[in-house]
Design a protein around this motif. Structure first.
Motif, PDB file in Angstrom:
ATOM      1  N   SER A  67       0.697  -1.357   0.020  1.00 22.23           N
ATOM      2  CA  SER A  67      -0.097   0.046  -0.003  1.00 22.23           C
ATOM      3  C   SER A  67       0.808   1.232  -0.142  1.00 22.23           C
ATOM      4  N   ASP A  68       0.482   2.191  -0.779  1.00 22.46           N
ATOM      5  CA  ASP A  68       1.022   3.518  -0.913  1.00 22.46           C
ATOM      6  C   ASP A  68       0.188   4.448  -0.236  1.00 22.46           C
TER       7      ASP A  68
ATOM      8  N   ASN B 211      -2.620   4.513  -2.610  1.00 27.45           N
ATOM      9  CA  ASN B 211      -2.421   4.409  -4.029  1.00 27.45           C
ATOM     10  C   ASN B 211      -2.943   5.389  -4.974  1.00 27.45           C
TER      11      ASN B 211
END
Ligand code: DC
Length: 224
Positions: free
Chosen positions: A67-68, A81
């Motif tokens: 995960s960003d 994201n």
């Protein structure tokens, strides 16, 4: 951590007033505000969207690692994201999902690493459940906020009402108690007061009084 970066760690159960006070404090001191609960909520949302079972430890860890998550706008905006998910993660369903994914050791490892990275660059006010005990055990200032379950439930009902949602106080209180129980009894970094944290019961205090108490403690801890 640069020698002048300061970490203010604020921990405590749901509804103790952490987010409101932490973001005010960060603004006042010019620090970055980091809501770590939002990060667990983001992983919970991604798990739900991908139909990942909330007890599938391996897949949940993978989601957390990949995960960003970006917290911006003074802590009010959460990007997962690249997508703004701020308006999607404050539901009861996500509170429950976040609490469940946060019990997975691999998820915690991945998110704690991201949190430590954020605290390296500049002074932060970071709030959550394990900031003073686990994420930054050497934080210069640690605060543990609490309030009675009834007061915490009443605050949650008021927050929901402000968003046009109605809720039954007794039901909200039961959900809060269940979540606290899970967050405090999990084996990995459970919710706990650090021995060197200042305990503040916010039940009968105004926001201003809590802020003043924290600032007093902060000045005492950072004056030499
Ligand atoms: O603060 P919050 O209600 O947004 O947090 C959602 C859930 O995430 C909470 O039930 C427990 C978990 N959490 C955690 O385990 N550790 C943190 N540092 C922050 C939140």
């Amino acid at each position: 951590m640069s020698s002048r970066a300061i970490i203010i760690a604020i921990d405590g159960p749901a509804g103790a007033g952490k987010s409101t006070i932490a973001s005010r404090l960060a603004k006042r001191l010019g620090f970055l505000y980091i809501d770590t609960g939002a990060m667990y909520r983001a992983v919970g949302l991604w798990a739900m969207r991908t139909n990942t079972a909330l007890d599938d430890m391996h897949r949940l860890e993978k989601l957390a690692v990949e995960s960003d998550i970006v917290l911006s706008g003074g802590g009010t905006t959460v990007l997962l994201n690249g997508e703004d998910i701020s308006g999607l993660i404050r539901t009861q369903e996500l509170s429950d999902a976040a609490s469940k994914v946060s019990a997975v050791p691999g998820v915690r490892r991945a998110l704690v690493e991201k949190q430590r990275e954020m605290g390296k660059r500049e002074s932060v006010v970071m709030e959550g459940r394990d900031i003073g005990t686990n994420v930054f055990p050497n934080a210069q200032v640690k605060i543990y906020l609490d309030a009675s379950a009834a007061v915490r439930a009443a605050r949650r009902v008021k927050d929901l009402a402000a968003k046009g949602e109605s809720a039954v106080p007794d039901v909200v209180e039961r959900e809060i108690r269940e979540r606290d129980e899970r967050d405090s009894t999990r084996s990995e970094a459970p919710l706990r007061q650090a021995p060197d944290a200042e305990f503040i019961d916010t039940s009968g205090l105004t926001l201003e009084q809590v802020e003043e108490a924290i600032l007093k403690f902060y000045r005492a801890r950072t004056s030499n």
